[in-house]
Design a protein around this motif. Structure first.
Motif, PDB file in Angstrom:
ATOM      1  N   LEU A   1     -26.089-101.419 -15.986  1.00 15.77           N
ATOM      2  CA  LEU A   1     -25.333-101.026 -17.183  1.00 15.77           C
ATOM      3  C   LEU A   1     -26.020-101.516 -18.450  1.00 15.77           C
ATOM      4  N   ARG A   2     -26.484-102.755 -18.436  1.00 13.73           N
ATOM      5  CA  ARG A   2     -27.159-103.294 -19.622  1.00 13.73           C
ATOM      6  C   ARG A   2     -28.432-102.515 -19.942  1.00 13.73           C
ATOM      7  N   ASP A   3     -29.162-102.081 -18.910  1.00 11.84           N
ATOM      8  CA  ASP A   3     -30.362-101.265 -19.135  1.00 11.84           C
ATOM      9  C   ASP A   3     -30.005 -99.884 -19.670  1.00 11.84           C
ATOM     10  N   LEU A   4     -28.936 -99.294 -19.133  1.00 11.96           N
ATOM     11  CA  LEU A   4     -28.506 -97.976 -19.616  1.00 11.96           C
ATOM     12  C   LEU A   4     -28.177 -97.999 -21.105  1.00 11.96           C
ATOM     13  N   ILE A   5     -27.571 -99.099 -21.545  1.00  5.43           N
ATOM     14  CA  ILE A   5     -27.199 -99.225 -22.956  1.00  5.43           C
ATOM     15  C   ILE A   5     -28.424 -99.072 -23.858  1.00  5.43           C
ATOM     16  N   LYS A   6     -29.546 -99.566 -23.409  1.00  7.68           N
ATOM     17  CA  LYS A   6     -30.771 -99.529 -24.222  1.00  7.68           C
ATOM     18  C   LYS A   6     -31.304 -98.112 -24.411  1.00  7.68           C
ATOM     19  N   ASN A   7     -31.042 -97.228 -23.430  1.00  7.05           N
ATOM     20  CA  ASN A   7     -31.721 -95.925 -23.423  1.00  7.05           C
ATOM     21  C   ASN A   7     -30.817 -94.705 -23.359  1.00  7.05           C
ATOM     22  N   SER A   8     -29.517 -94.886 -23.275  1.00  7.38           N
ATOM     23  CA  SER A   8     -28.625 -93.745 -23.030  1.00  7.38           C
ATOM     24  C   SER A   8     -27.562 -93.619 -24.112  1.00  7.38           C
ATOM     25  N   THR A   9     -26.958 -92.448 -24.151  1.00  6.11           N
ATOM     26  CA  THR A   9     -25.833 -92.229 -25.065  1.00  6.11           C
ATOM     27  C   THR A   9     -24.639 -93.055 -24.589  1.00  6.11           C
ATOM     28  N   LEU A  10     -23.709 -93.274 -25.495  1.00  2.00           N
ATOM     29  CA  LEU A  10     -22.512 -94.033 -25.159  1.00  2.00           C
ATOM     30  C   LEU A  10     -21.740 -93.367 -24.020  1.00  2.00           C
ATOM     31  N   ASP A  11     -21.621 -92.047 -24.050  1.00  2.29           N
ATOM     32  CA  ASP A  11     -20.878 -91.349 -22.994  1.00  2.29           C
ATOM     33  C   ASP A  11     -21.529 -91.526 -21.619  1.00  2.29           C
ATOM     34  N   ILE A  12     -22.843 -91.464 -21.555  1.00  2.00           N
ATOM     35  CA  ILE A  12     -23.531 -91.631 -20.270  1.00  2.00           C
ATOM     36  C   ILE A  12     -23.323 -93.049 -19.740  1.00  2.00           C
ATOM     37  N   VAL A  13     -23.377 -94.030 -20.635  1.00  2.00           N
ATOM     38  CA  VAL A  13     -23.114 -95.418 -20.225  1.00  2.00           C
ATOM     39  C   VAL A  13     -21.671 -95.559 -19.742  1.00  2.00           C
ATOM     40  N   MET A  14     -20.741 -94.902 -20.422  1.00  2.00           N
ATOM     41  CA  MET A  14     -19.332 -94.987 -20.026  1.00  2.00           C
ATOM     42  C   MET A  14     -19.082 -94.348 -18.666  1.00  2.00           C
ATOM     43  N   ILE A  15     -19.769 -93.271 -18.361  1.00  2.00           N
ATOM     44  CA  ILE A  15     -19.632 -92.683 -17.019  1.00  2.00           C
ATOM     45  C   ILE A  15     -20.033 -93.723 -15.973  1.00  2.00           C
ATOM     46  N   ALA A  16     -21.141 -94.402 -16.203  1.00  2.00           N
ATOM     47  CA  ALA A  16     -21.595 -95.443 -15.275  1.00  2.00           C
ATOM     48  C   ALA A  16     -20.604 -96.604 -15.231  1.00  2.00           C
ATOM     49  N   ALA A  17     -20.049 -96.975 -16.381  1.00  2.00           N
ATOM     50  CA  ALA A  17     -19.084 -98.081 -16.432  1.00  2.00           C
ATOM     51  C   ALA A  17     -17.809 -97.721 -15.663  1.00  2.00           C
ATOM     52  N   PHE A  18     -17.305 -96.513 -15.872  1.00  2.00           N
ATOM     53  CA  PHE A  18     -16.118 -96.089 -15.122  1.00  2.00           C
ATOM     54  C   PHE A  18     -16.420 -96.019 -13.629  1.00  2.00           C
ATOM     55  N   SER A  19     -17.593 -95.537 -13.268  1.00  2.00           N
ATOM     56  CA  SER A  19     -17.975 -95.464 -11.854  1.00  2.00           C
ATOM     57  C   SER A  19     -18.004 -96.857 -11.241  1.00  2.00           C
TER      58      SER A  19
ATOM     59  N   SER B   1     -16.328 -99.505 -12.321  1.00  2.00           N
ATOM     60  CA  SER B   1     -14.941 -99.980 -12.244  1.00  2.00           C
ATOM     61  C   SER B   1     -14.228 -99.394 -11.030  1.00  2.00           C
ATOM     62  N   LEU B   2     -14.389 -98.099 -10.833  1.00  4.84           N
ATOM     63  CA  LEU B   2     -13.729 -97.449  -9.699  1.00  4.84           C
ATOM     64  C   LEU B   2     -14.240 -98.006  -8.369  1.00  4.84           C
ATOM     65  N   SER B   3     -15.531 -98.213  -8.277  1.00  2.00           N
ATOM     66  CA  SER B   3     -16.118 -98.782  -7.060  1.00  2.00           C
ATOM     67  C   SER B   3     -15.549-100.176  -6.789  1.00  2.00           C
ATOM     68  N   PHE B   4     -15.453-100.992  -7.822  1.00  9.61           N
ATOM     69  CA  PHE B   4     -14.914-102.346  -7.715  1.00  9.61           C
ATOM     70  C   PHE B   4     -13.457-102.307  -7.238  1.00  9.61           C
ATOM     71  N   ILE B   5     -12.663-101.418  -7.836  1.00  6.55           N
ATOM     72  CA  ILE B   5     -11.250-101.296  -7.470  1.00  6.55           C
ATOM     73  C   ILE B   5     -11.107-100.856  -6.009  1.00  6.55           C
ATOM     74  N   ILE B   6     -11.933 -99.908  -5.594  1.00  8.59           N
ATOM     75  CA  ILE B   6     -11.887 -99.427  -4.205  1.00  8.59           C
ATOM     76  C   ILE B   6     -12.260-100.558  -3.245  1.00  8.59           C
ATOM     77  N   LYS B   7     -13.313-101.304  -3.566  1.00  6.54           N
ATOM     78  CA  LYS B   7     -13.728-102.420  -2.701  1.00  6.54           C
ATOM     79  C   LYS B   7     -12.635-103.471  -2.576  1.00  6.54           C
ATOM     80  N   LYS B   8     -11.856-103.668  -3.639  1.00  7.11           N
ATOM     81  CA  LYS B   8     -10.761-104.642  -3.600  1.00  7.11           C
ATOM     82  C   LYS B   8      -9.509-104.080  -2.929  1.00  7.11           C
TER      83      LYS B   8
END
Length: 192
Positions: free
Chosen positions: A142-160, A162-169
């Protein structure tokens, strides 16, 4: 009340770890706002106050939400900790005298997100995930994406993430998070 006054007042209402996290989210939000050309002052304030209701005991969150007429669905009933975000927006207004609706909305959405979030709300959601004290497997991605991607693209990764974390829990997934991710994918990838 200026930033320093709010920070002093907040320090008396949060434990030290949570207070340091709030300062870190504030700094990270300011940096992200600069990166994505968003109002840095609003980002700094919203980041500082995003967890202002986090010290309300989990056992008291539902009663507090009822007091302020915050909708409580089955997910919040099962996972009341989610209510700290909506309560935080109310406390930011009542206790810290924040009347900017964009800041209040960013605080309210920092746990679940929603479709069509403002860029400020996206920044606060993201800053909470990537601030320097956070440690988890995919944080560097995520930190690397911030350097090179649009905010929306980073947010897609951030939501993904979060969802993965929630599913694992094994926890319930809030539909607002799914809708937020889907809306960004439709807008940025499907061009819908």
């Amino acid at each position: 009340m200026d930033y320093n006054d709010i920070a002093k007042k907040l320090k008396t209402n949060l434990n030290e770890t949570r207070y340091l996290h709030s300062l870190s989210v504030s700094d990270t939000a300011t940096t992200l706002a600069q990166r994505y050309n968003i109002d840095q002052h609003k980002a700094k304030l919203a980041g500082l106050l995003h967890d202002c209701a986090r010290e309300i005991p989990t056992s008291s969150l539902i009663d507090a939400a009822k007091e302020y007429h915050i909708p409580i669905g089955p997910i919040e009933t099962c996972q009341p900790i989610l209510l700290h975000a909506a309560l935080g927006a109310i406390l930011a207004q009542k206790k810290y005298l924040i009347n900017d609706t964009e800041i209040l909305d960013a605080i309210k959405l920092h746990t679940t997100g929603k479709a069509d979030m403002t860029d400020l709300a996206k920044i606060i959601y993201l800053a909470d995930m990537v601030e320097p004290h956070r440690r988890y497997d995919s944080i560097n991605h995520l930190r690397d994406l911030i350097k090179n991607s649009t905010l929306d693209i980073v947010m897609i990764a951030a939501f993904s993430e979060s969802l993965s974390f929630i599913i694992k829990k094994g926890q319930l997934i809030h539909p607002q998070t799914v809708l937020a991710r889907n809306a960004l994918i439709a807008k940025n990838i499907c061009h819908g």
